[in-house]
Design a protein around this motif. Structure first.
Motif, mmCIF file in Angstrom:
data_model
loop_
_atom_site.group_PDB
_atom_site.id
_atom_site.type_symbol
_atom_site.label_atom_id
_atom_site.label_comp_id
_atom_site.label_asym_id
_atom_site.label_seq_id
_atom_site.Cartn_x
_atom_site.Cartn_y
_atom_site.Cartn_z
ATOM 1 N N ASP A 65 -10.738 2.188 -0.922
ATOM 2 C CA ASP A 65 -11.674 2.049 0.200
ATOM 3 C C ASP A 65 -11.229 2.876 1.404
ATOM 4 O O ASP A 65 -12.074 3.364 2.172
ATOM 5 C CB ASP A 65 -11.790 0.582 0.610
ATOM 6 C CG ASP A 65 -12.542 -0.251 -0.420
ATOM 7 O OD1 ASP A 65 -13.241 0.348 -1.262
ATOM 8 O OD2 ASP A 65 -12.412 -1.502 -0.386
ATOM 9 N N LYS A 66 -9.934 3.027 1.574
ATOM 10 C CA LYS A 66 -9.403 3.793 2.707
ATOM 11 C C LYS A 66 -9.328 5.292 2.420
ATOM 12 O O LYS A 66 -8.954 6.076 3.293
ATOM 13 C CB LYS A 66 -8.017 3.270 3.089
ATOM 14 C CG LYS A 66 -8.034 1.852 3.655
ATOM 15 C CD LYS A 66 -6.631 1.335 3.943
ATOM 16 C CE LYS A 66 -6.675 -0.086 4.503
ATOM 17 N NZ LYS A 66 -5.329 -0.629 4.786
ATOM 18 N N GLU A 126 0.830 -1.207 0.000
ATOM 19 C CA GLU A 126 0.000 0.000 0.000
ATOM 20 C C GLU A 126 0.860 1.251 0.000
ATOM 21 O O GLU A 126 0.574 2.230 -0.706
ATOM 22 C CB GLU A 126 -0.918 -0.006 1.224
ATOM 23 C CG GLU A 126 -2.045 -1.023 1.144
ATOM 24 C CD GLU A 126 -2.818 -1.138 2.435
ATOM 25 O OE1 GLU A 126 -3.972 -1.612 2.399
ATOM 26 O OE2 GLU A 126 -2.269 -0.778 3.502
ATOM 27 N N SER A 127 1.934 1.225 0.775
ATOM 28 C CA SER A 127 2.843 2.366 0.829
ATOM 29 C C SER A 127 3.513 2.601 -0.520
ATOM 30 O O SER A 127 3.597 3.739 -1.001
ATOM 31 C CB SER A 127 3.903 2.129 1.911
ATOM 32 O OG SER A 127 4.774 3.235 2.019
ATOM 33 N N GLU A 143 -5.904 -5.729 -5.900
ATOM 34 C CA GLU A 143 -6.287 -5.845 -4.490
ATOM 35 C C GLU A 143 -5.779 -4.655 -3.688
ATOM 36 O O GLU A 143 -6.514 -4.069 -2.870
ATOM 37 C CB GLU A 143 -5.719 -7.149 -3.918
ATOM 38 C CG GLU A 143 -5.985 -7.339 -2.425
ATOM 39 C CD GLU A 143 -5.244 -8.532 -1.845
ATOM 40 O OE1 GLU A 143 -5.085 -8.575 -0.602
ATOM 41 O OE2 GLU A 143 -4.810 -9.413 -2.626
ATOM 42 N N VAL A 144 -4.510 -4.274 -3.933
ATOM 43 C CA VAL A 144 -3.908 -3.157 -3.199
ATOM 44 C C VAL A 144 -4.590 -1.845 -3.574
ATOM 45 O O VAL A 144 -4.924 -1.024 -2.704
ATOM 46 C CB VAL A 144 -2.397 -3.087 -3.469
ATOM 47 C CG1 VAL A 144 -1.789 -1.845 -2.805
ATOM 48 C CG2 VAL A 144 -1.701 -4.346 -2.959
ATOM 49 N N VAL A 165 2.120 -0.958 -11.637
ATOM 50 C CA VAL A 165 2.956 -2.150 -11.469
ATOM 51 C C VAL A 165 4.380 -1.852 -11.921
ATOM 52 O O VAL A 165 5.367 -2.190 -11.238
ATOM 53 C CB VAL A 165 2.374 -3.340 -12.279
ATOM 54 C CG1 VAL A 165 3.385 -4.493 -12.335
ATOM 55 C CG2 VAL A 165 1.070 -3.809 -11.659
ATOM 56 N N LYS A 166 4.506 -1.216 -13.066
ATOM 57 C CA LYS A 166 5.820 -0.929 -13.648
ATOM 58 C C LYS A 166 6.659 -0.026 -12.749
ATOM 59 O O LYS A 166 7.858 -0.253 -12.548
ATOM 60 C CB LYS A 166 5.639 -0.276 -15.020
ATOM 61 C CG LYS A 166 6.948 0.103 -15.702
ATOM 62 C CD LYS A 166 6.690 0.742 -17.058
ATOM 63 C CE LYS A 166 8.003 1.158 -17.711
ATOM 64 N NZ LYS A 166 7.769 1.812 -19.035
ATOM 65 N N HIS A 167 6.051 1.002 -12.148
ATOM 66 C CA HIS A 167 6.815 1.998 -11.396
ATOM 67 C C HIS A 167 6.898 1.718 -9.887
ATOM 68 O O HIS A 167 7.752 2.291 -9.210
ATOM 69 C CB HIS A 167 6.217 3.388 -11.612
ATOM 70 C CG HIS A 167 6.379 3.878 -13.010
ATOM 71 N ND1 HIS A 167 7.570 4.372 -13.507
ATOM 72 C CD2 HIS A 167 5.485 3.932 -14.034
ATOM 73 C CE1 HIS A 167 7.415 4.736 -14.771
ATOM 74 N NE2 HIS A 167 6.141 4.473 -15.128
#
Length: 252
Positions: free
Chosen positions: A50-51, A11-12, A43-44, A31-33
């Motif tokens: 949601d947060k 997440e970070s 999922e992340v 994904v690449k970066h």
């Protein structure tokens, strides 16, 4: 960065990647970066949305993501921290452990001092029962507490002149001469002091244990009811010797 605030490593990394970008990104670009595995990215991203840390939008049949601006994130985390602190305070306050121990106390002067403190710190109500000459020690403070809005109700053995609005008198019969004195104080229906005199020496217990508090509060109202009934039907009740002896045993 966000791991310090309880977020996962992935997440970070995703948030940092989006925050550093000048333009929205799709999942493949994230994904690449970010280095987050492709199998985990949706999922992340979903958890971050949601947060409230990531905003999403659909354009040209593709889903785009951008980070909540840093200043907004700081405000959000600060507000959440303050809310968590207040929740913690409330939780700890509601879970305070009640001291249910029964404390023994001797010496009349010490019992009197503790009784004064109990009366002084009552927040809502005071129930007190004592013999009239002992009651005079507490009367000025009780009248003061009633003026402050505390509900005070008293049961006095013997006659009493006072400014209190709720005083019940229990008049001893001749058979009661020489009986030991007692003092009962119930504060806020949460704590009691019960003291008694035996052979000229005073001893007391003080406790917040609810079974004892309830018992002595009921004991107080038992005597109040008995005093009122006896006063109202004095001739009828005390004219019967059997009833008279029974009342004497109940009252003292």
């Amino acid at each position: 960065m966000l791991e310090t605030f309880g977020f996962s490593y992935y997440e970070s990394k995703v948030y940092e990647t989006l925050a550093a970008s000048d333009a929205p990104m799709d999942a493949a670009m994230v994904v690449k970066h970010s280095g987050v595995p492709k199998a985990k990215i949706y999922e992340v991203l979903s958890r971050l949305v949601d947060k409230g840390l990531v905003l999403d939008s659909v354009s040209d049949k593709k889903k785009w993501y951008t980070a909540l601006p840093l200043n907004s994130l700081v405000d959000k985390l600060t507000a959440q921290f303050q809310q968590n602190v207040e929740t913690l305070k409330s939780s700890l306050a509601s879970k305070k452990v009640r001291d249910d121990r029964i404390w023994n106390l001797k010496i009349a002067s010490s019992i009197q001092a503790q009784s004064m403190q109990l009366i002084r710190h009552a927040a809502r109500s005071i129930r007190i029962s004592a013999w009239n000459d002992d009651f005079l020690t507490y009367l000025p403070l009780l009248e003061e507490r009633e003026r402050e809005g505390i509900e005070v109700e008293a049961l006095v053995v013997g006659k009493l002149e006072s400014q209190l609005s709720r005083v019940h008198e229990m008049l001893p019969a001749e058979e009661h001469e020489g009986l030991e004195r007692y003092l009962l104080i119930v504060a806020d229906q949460e704590e009691i002091i019960f003291a008694g005199e035996e052979d000229g020496d005073w001893q007391a217990i003080q406790t917040r244990a609810q079974p004892f508090v309830k018992f002595f509060a009921d004991f107080f109202y038992h005597d109040v009811a008995l005093a009122r009934i006896t006063q109202k039907h004095y001739d009828l009740l005390l004219g019967d010797e059997e009833v008279r002896q029974m009342l004497i045993r109940l009252r003292y």
